[in-house]
Design an enzyme around this catalytic site. Structure first.
Site, PDB file in Angstrom:
ATOM      1  N   ARG A  13      16.551  -8.169  45.092  1.00  0.00           N
ATOM      2  CA  ARG A  13      16.252  -8.975  46.269  1.00  0.00           C
ATOM      3  C   ARG A  13      14.978  -9.786  46.039  1.00  0.00           C
ATOM      4  NH1 ARG A  13      17.096  -4.293  50.916  1.00  0.00           N
ATOM      5  NH2 ARG A  13      19.305  -3.858  50.501  1.00  0.00           N
ATOM      6  N   ASP A  20      12.050 -12.263  46.899  1.00  0.00           N
ATOM      7  CA  ASP A  20      11.372 -12.488  48.170  1.00  0.00           C
ATOM      8  C   ASP A  20      11.451 -13.941  48.607  1.00  0.00           C
ATOM      9  OD1 ASP A  20      10.596  -9.827  48.381  1.00  0.00           O
ATOM     10  OD2 ASP A  20       8.712 -10.158  47.322  1.00  0.00           O
ATOM     11  N   ARG A  70       3.749 -10.722  40.529  1.00  0.00           N
ATOM     12  CA  ARG A  70       2.763 -11.581  41.188  1.00  0.00           C
ATOM     13  C   ARG A  70       1.359 -10.978  41.120  1.00  0.00           C
ATOM     14  NH1 ARG A  70       5.407 -12.584  46.922  1.00  0.00           N
ATOM     15  NH2 ARG A  70       3.354 -13.520  47.289  1.00  0.00           N
TER      16      ARG A  70
END
Length: 243
Positions: A50, A52, A197
Site C-alpha cells: 500500500r 502512501d 523516506r
C-alpha cells in the site's frame, strides 16, 4: 476463475494512496472501477503493498481474479482507456491461482529523487524532494553503504505501525548524482512504515552536517530520535517488485 497479474505505473500526487479511503479514491479503486466499466464485474485488486498518498510507482504489481473471458493481452489497453492519464497498466498476464501480489513477493526496489538546488524546477517539482542547501554527496554515498545487511531498523519506522518484527534485510543501496539530481535506489526484502523516506531524510541530514555520527551507530541505536527527518512522499517511487 482466472487470476490476472498486472503491472501498474502511476503518479500518486492526486491520490490518497494505493488503497481507497471512504471519501477519497485510491489507485486500487480506480482500477476496480475501470474494470467494472469494461466487464460489469466487480473485482478486488490486490497490490504488492500500500503506497502512501503522494507516492508514485514505476512497477507496482497487483492481481485480481475474474470470471471474464477478456483476452489478457487486451486488458492493459482496455483499462487504460477508462483510467485517468496519471495511471497506466503496462503489462498483464494470466498466472497460477496461487499467485498473490503481496504474499508472493520476495523483494522490492524503491527509488527516491532529491533535487538539490536553491531554486525550484517546475519539471520535477511533483516527483522529487527539493533540498535547497548544499549537500556533501560523497559523505552521503559512503554512509549509505552501512544500510546493507540484516538489521533491526526500529529507528527508521514512523509510529502507527503494528508489525511483529522490525528486522529487515537490505540487499543493495545505490546513490547516484547527475547535475542537481540525486537518486537513491534501495532494494530489500521488505520495508517498515516510512522506512525509505526516513532513510532519505537521514542521508540528507548527514549531507548537511546535521548528523555527525556514523549511520551504522544510528541504526544500532534503534532510536527514532537519532535518525533524520522523514522526507516527503513526492520523491518516492516503487520501482520494481521481485517474485
Amino acid at each position: 476463475m482466472r487470476n490476472i497479474k498486472i503491472t501498474v505505473q502511476y503518479n500518486g500526487g492526486k491520490y490518497c494512496g494505493w488503497q481507497s479511503q471512504p471519501d477519497s479514491l485510491g489507485i486500487q479503486g480506480a482500477i476496480e472501477n475501470a474494470y467494472y466499466e469494461i466487464t460489469k464485474e466487480k473485482i478486488k485488486v490486490i497490490g504488492s503493498g500500500r503506497t502512501d498518498s503522494g507516492v508514485h510507482a514505476l512497477g507496482q504489481v497487483a492481481n485480481f481474479t475474474t470470471e471474464s473471458s477478456i483476452d489478457v493481452d487486451k486488458i492493459p489497453n482496455a483499462l487504460n482507456s477508462k483510467l485517468s492519464k496519471d495511471i497506466s497498466i503496462v503489462d498483464a498476464e494470466e498466472v497460477d491461482v496461487d499467485f498473490h501480489a503481496r504474499y508472493s513477493a520476495k523483494r522490492k526496489c524503491y527509488r527516491y529523487m532529491i533535487y538539490n538546488n536553491r531554486y525550484r524546477n517546475p519539471i520535477v517539482s511533483g516527483v522529487s524532494y527539493q533540498v535547497k542547501y548544499g549537500l556533501d554527496f560523497d559523505k552521503m554515498k559512503i554512509e549509505s553503504k552501512s544500510l546493507i545487511g540484516t538489521y533491526d531498523f526500529k529507528g527508521f519506522m514512523s509510529s502507527g505501525s503494528q508489525v511483529k518484527s522490525t528486522v529487515r534485510t537490505i540487499y543493495d543501496v545505490r546513490l547516484h548524482k547527475n547535475e542537481d539530481m540525486i537518486v537513491l535506489e534501495i532494494e530489500g526484502n521488505g520495508f517498515l512504515y516510512n522506512m525509505v523516506r526516513i532513510i532519505v531524510g537521514t542521508l540528507v541530514d548527514i549531507g548537511r552536517g546535521r548528523i555527525a555520527e556514523p549511520l551504522s551507530d544510528v541504526i544500532e541505536s534503534k532510536d527514532r530520535g537519532r535518525a533524520g527527518h522523514t522526507a516527503p512522499a513526492c520523491g518516492l517511487f516503487l520501482k520494481k517488485v521481485f517474485y
